[in-house]
Design a protein around this motif. Structure first.
Motif, PDB file in Angstrom:
ATOM      1  N   CYS A   1       0.857  -1.354   0.001  1.00  0.00           N
ATOM      2  CA  CYS A   1      -0.125   0.010  -0.200  1.00  0.00           C
ATOM      3  C   CYS A   1       0.689   1.236  -0.068  1.00  0.00           C
ATOM      4  O   CYS A   1       0.474   2.257  -0.802  1.00  0.00           O
ATOM      5  N   GLN A   2       1.875   1.158   0.860  1.00  0.00           N
ATOM      6  CA  GLN A   2       2.811   2.254   1.030  1.00  0.00           C
ATOM      7  C   GLN A   2       3.513   2.625  -0.337  1.00  0.00           C
ATOM      8  O   GLN A   2       3.785   3.943  -0.737  1.00  0.00           O
ATOM      9  N   ALA A   3       4.127   1.498  -0.982  1.00  0.00           N
ATOM     10  CA  ALA A   3       4.634   1.473  -2.149  1.00  0.00           C
ATOM     11  C   ALA A   3       3.698   2.221  -3.353  1.00  0.00           C
ATOM     12  O   ALA A   3       4.385   3.198  -3.995  1.00  0.00           O
ATOM     13  N   TRP A   4       2.321   1.684  -3.431  1.00  0.00           N
ATOM     14  CA  TRP A   4       1.595   2.552  -4.551  1.00  0.00           C
ATOM     15  C   TRP A   4       1.260   3.829  -4.206  1.00  0.00           C
ATOM     16  O   TRP A   4       1.202   4.889  -4.955  1.00  0.00           O
ATOM     17  N   LEU A   5       0.912   4.332  -2.861  1.00  0.00           N
ATOM     18  CA  LEU A   5       0.899   5.881  -2.382  1.00  0.00           C
ATOM     19  C   LEU A   5       2.171   6.684  -2.837  1.00  0.00           C
ATOM     20  O   LEU A   5       2.024   7.574  -3.207  1.00  0.00           O
ATOM     21  N   ASP A   6       3.409   5.989  -2.600  1.00  0.00           N
ATOM     22  CA  ASP A   6       4.413   6.900  -2.883  1.00  0.00           C
ATOM     23  C   ASP A   6       4.484   7.045  -4.451  1.00  0.00           C
ATOM     24  O   ASP A   6       4.943   8.245  -4.924  1.00  0.00           O
ATOM     25  N   LYS A   7       4.305   6.047  -5.016  1.00  0.00           N
ATOM     26  CA  LYS A   7       3.985   6.402  -6.526  1.00  0.00           C
ATOM     27  C   LYS A   7       3.454   7.378  -7.198  1.00  0.00           C
ATOM     28  O   LYS A   7       3.678   8.251  -7.966  1.00  0.00           O
ATOM     29  N   VAL A   8       2.088   7.408  -6.424  1.00  0.00           N
ATOM     30  CA  VAL A   8       1.190   8.320  -6.722  1.00  0.00           C
ATOM     31  C   VAL A   8       1.540   9.916  -6.428  1.00  0.00           C
ATOM     32  O   VAL A   8       1.365  10.797  -7.150  1.00  0.00           O
ATOM     33  N   ALA A   9       2.037  10.040  -5.245  1.00  0.00           N
ATOM     34  CA  ALA A   9       2.582  11.123  -4.624  1.00  0.00           C
ATOM     35  C   ALA A   9       3.537  11.719  -5.600  1.00  0.00           C
ATOM     36  O   ALA A   9       3.805  12.994  -5.507  1.00  0.00           O
ATOM     37  N   LYS A  10       4.365  11.049  -6.475  1.00  0.00           N
ATOM     38  CA  LYS A  10       5.583  11.504  -7.026  1.00  0.00           C
ATOM     39  C   LYS A  10       5.236  11.791  -8.646  1.00  0.00           C
ATOM     40  O   LYS A  10       6.108  11.963  -9.518  1.00  0.00           O
ATOM     41  N   TRP A  11       4.027  11.418  -8.844  1.00  0.00           N
ATOM     42  CA  TRP A  11       3.526  11.428 -10.294  1.00  0.00           C
ATOM     43  C   TRP A  11       3.518  12.735 -10.827  1.00  0.00           C
ATOM     44  O   TRP A  11       3.316  13.839 -10.015  1.00  0.00           O
ATOM     45  N   GLU A  12       3.783  13.073 -12.102  1.00  0.00           N
ATOM     46  CA  GLU A  12       3.984  14.209 -12.753  1.00  0.00           C
ATOM     47  C   GLU A  12       2.651  14.907 -12.733  1.00  0.00           C
ATOM     48  O   GLU A  12       1.647  14.191 -12.390  1.00  0.00           O
ATOM     49  N   ALA A  13       2.679  16.199 -12.803  1.00  0.00           N
ATOM     50  CA  ALA A  13       1.278  16.992 -12.870  1.00  0.00           C
ATOM     51  C   ALA A  13       0.214  16.623 -13.764  1.00  0.00           C
ATOM     52  O   ALA A  13       0.611  16.288 -14.897  1.00  0.00           O
TER      53      ALA A  13
END
Length: 737
Positions: A695-707
């Motif tokens: 869950c943390q890994a997926w959230l981290d990925k979304v948080a770093k998504w481009e605009a």
């Protein structure tokens, strides 16, 4: 005895006393207390939907407290209605309030009556509160310059409020009061019986303070101030009956839930209640309840911003703290004044708004047991009952009652309540009520009511007419599709709904851009413009009518983006799934084939359907759909009219799916039926750790998504999920794993 009952009820005349410099110190103190009492009693009318009455009373006084009350009246109008003219008026009033408070603070006597805070702290609080409200109005304003000024005010207010809380902590420590910092523990609820009795008795009656039974907690207490206290003075020794000490020397609750309120948690938290020995002075009560309300709002507000923006805020000195902010707001609600009422309103906006919008949250059981980042449904119901008792004429609290029903998956009940809640004295409250009704009718698929309610929003509020027209047009589109696919076709109805849908949807972009946020277009208005442009281009390319060029149900897409899925019962979810089938399209077979072939179009459908399947418990199907979306080449989502939020939304959905499995370890596949109890427990722990990390890994990925266009909307869900994971790891010892 309730020492504060008289001044809380408002027994002084509606006049502002301006004593001469030669007056005695006693007269000066009496005049200040009279001003506090009068201003706060008048301002409390705001929470009873009587802003006009509050303004009329407040204009009779000239103190800084009355100036603050007038600022609050306009601020409430501005944030409830988002109207530019009222925002400008609010800014002017709040600037005036800052000036008055600053001057009064400088003139404050050095031998202030307050024992707790430095001289002039009551005016420092007014100054900070005006800055906080002014900053919020500035950030909501269309101008980037005003927004930057707002952030500067936020920082100054932050420093002032932090200083007030440090002064309070230092005083309490000096008096032998140990500061408690239990992570998952909230202050007790306001005493409904005492509040009701206080309101119903005569003006100057000296009332006995009636204690209501409270839910007891045996949670441990930590090291820094979080809003509730433990007394260590000799006097406190008399209060230790009913407590036991465990092997580690920690105080624990001796009785079961519902026993006499002498447990460590219940008794210690009551030390900061409205009838405590700490608060015998109205100035102290004003500062304590106001500082907790203001600083709680500030800490909570900063904690809710999307990840990318929160990193920027931390660089310039802002650090949110959701848990501390929530506790401070609950502490403020214990006081029967305007500060407590505003704190309650903010808590409902947080619980029924933000948390009602989020997915990765503690379970209801964990929330009721004290998980600060969760949604304590029972506690919120009790607070709402208190506010309705105190402000029976207000439609604002009934609106929150309806939102609570909706979050409890009783949308029909919420609709019924909202339909009977349209007679507020405040147009802004009526507009909010109508918007909530519009959303709820959208969730249940009552498209005629959805259309009519969103069109009424245009009459009641000018925040985003583009969005209102778009959603009304989407409702007409669904009525057109239903008529088009009916067994007994009525060509008149088909053409009527088709024409109206095209008219409303095309109207939306023409009124977009009139409202801006920090000089930028509103995200949903950008979304609307891109959608309509996409359908116009598709209609031209495929040589079909505009209404037939629409692909995935835009209503169900909006249901997903507002997270109405979380509020639905199974039969309502099944209806949503049916609305997402390709069979609902009205274009020719050839045109349908080309629409389905558009990668971003199919991705949007899959994300919406995955969320519905998740809510129905069909997790494997939901996971498969999200993985299909993430397998698409990212270039398919590049372009002026592409739906660029689909892949980050699918990534977020995978995080939610992992969290569902954290909370339901029974879903894991086991192969050893003869596993020992210890082995089973170890397997569950390993499973939960694995899914938490996932869950943390997926959230981290979304948080770093481009605009992307809707990054702020999805980002708020991500931020709440991250807060939940921090809580979960701390509670389960996973921080160091």
């Amino acid at each position: 005895m309730s020492r504060l009952s008289g001044w809380l009820r408002g027994s002084t005349p509606k006049t502002s006393t301006s004593p001469s410099p030669a007056g005695s110190q006693t007269d000066l103190r009496a005049a200040e207390m009279a001003n506090i009492e009068d201003a706060m009693t008048s301002a409390s009318k705001i929470m009873n939907d009587d802003i006009d009455g509050a303004e009329e009373d407040l204009r009779k006084g000239s103190s800084a407290f009355h100036s603050l009350g007038l600022g609050i009246t306009t601020f409430m109008r501005s944030v409830l209605g988002f109207e530019k003219e009222i925002m400008t008026e609010a800014s002017n009033r709040l600037n005036d309030c800052e000036t008055v408070a600053w001057n009064e603070q400088k003139k404050a006597q050095k031998d202030s009556e307050s024992r707790i805070y430095p001289p002039g702290s009551e005016y420092a609080l007014i100054h900070a509160e005006a800055q906080l409200m002014g900053a919020m109005v500035a950030v909501l304003h269309e101008s980037l310059t005003e927004a930057i000024k707002g952030f500067m005010k936020l920082r100054k207010a932050y420093i002032t409020l932090d200083g007030l809380m440090e002064s309070e902590a230092a005083y309490l420590k000096q008096k032998g009061i140990q500061l408690s910092a239990t992570k998952d523990e909230l202050p007790p609820m306001p005493d409904i019986a005492a509040n009701a009795k206080e309101q119903s008795n005569g003006e100057d009656a000296d009332l006995e303070f009636v204690e209501a039974p409270e839910t007891l907690s045996g949670t441990e207490t930590p090291a820094q101030y979080e809003g509730h206290l433990v007394k260590e003075s000799d006097e406190a020794e008399k209060k230790l009956q009913g407590l036991s000490i465990n092997g580690n020397g920690d105080l624990k609750q001796a009785g079961a839930k519902g026993d006499t309120p002498t447990s460590s948690t219940s008794q210690s938290q009551r030390d900061l209640g409205p009838d405590s020995d700490v608060f015998t002075n109205p100035v102290d009560v004003f500062v304590h309840s106001g500082a907790n309300m203001c600083f709680g709002i500030l800490l909570l507000m900063i904690s809710m911003v999307p990840p990318a923006f929160s990193r920027l805020l931390s660089i310039i000195g802002f650090r949110g703290d959701r848990e501390r902010g929530v506790k401070m707001l609950w502490q403020s609600t214990r006081f029967n004044n305007i500060n407590g009422a505003v704190a309650g309103l903010v808590l409902f906006a947080y619980y029924n708004g933000l948390l009602g919008f989020a997915d990765i949250l503690p379970s209801e059981e964990d929330a009721e047991n004290g998980a600060i980042v969760g949604y304590p449904r029972q506690r919120c119901q009790e607070l709402l009952a208190t506010m309705i008792k105190l402000y029976p004429e207000s439609r604002l609290w009934r609106l929150e009652e309806a939102r609570g029903l909706s979050n409890s998956r009783d949308i029909p009940g919420a609709i019924a309540l909202l339909q009977n809640n349209t007679d507020s004295k405040m147009r802004q409250v009526t507009a909010l009520n109508n918007f909530e009704l519009s959303l709820d009718t959208m969730y249940v698929g009552d498209y005629s009511a959805m259309r009519d309610n969103f069109l009424r929003c245009i009459e009641l509020n000018d925040w985003s007419h583009a969005l209102y027209y778009f959603l009304a047009g989407c409702a007409e589109l669904e009525l057109y599709r239903t008529a088009f696919h009916a067994e007994k076709k009525d060509d008149t109805q088909i053409q009527l709904h088709k024409k109206k849908a095209e008219e409303l949807l095309r109207k939306a972009p023409t009124v977009a851009g009139k409202k801006r946020f920090m000089s930028r277009p509103l995200p949903f208005e950008q979304f609307v413009q891109r959608k309509v442009q996409k359908w116009e281009e598709r209609a031209k390319d495929l040589k079909i009518d505009f209404a037939d060029a629409v692909g995935v149900s835009p209503v169900q897409e909006m249901v997903y983006l507002w997270n109405g899925i979380k509020k639905m019962q199974p039969h309502e979810l099944e209806h949503s799934a049916a609305m997402l089938t390709w069979d609902r399209l009205t274009a020719s077979d050839e045109a349908q084939t080309r629409i389905k072939a558009e990668k971003d179009e199919s991705a949007v459908r899959d994300v919406c359907l995955a969320a519905v399947y998740r809510a129905l418990g069909r997790l494997e199907e939901a996971t498969a759909l999200c993985e299909e979306v993430l397998a698409i080449d990212k270039l398919a989502f590049k372009g002026a009219t592409k739906d660029d939020y689909a892949q980050p939304a699918a990534t977020y959905e995978l995080a939610v799916l992992a969290w569902v499995e954290v909370q339901k370890p029974e879903m894991r596949q086991t192969v050893d039926d003869e596993k020992s109890a210890d082995g089973e427990k170890k397997e569950i722990e390993d499973w939960r750790r694995k899914k938490t990390d996932e869950c943390q890994a997926w959230l981290d990925k979304v948080a770093k998504w481009e605009a992307y266009v809707l990054d702020a909307r999805i980002g708020m869900r991500v931020q709440t999920g991250m807060d939940t994971l921090r809580w979960y790891k701390r509670e389960n010892g996973l921080d160091s794993v």
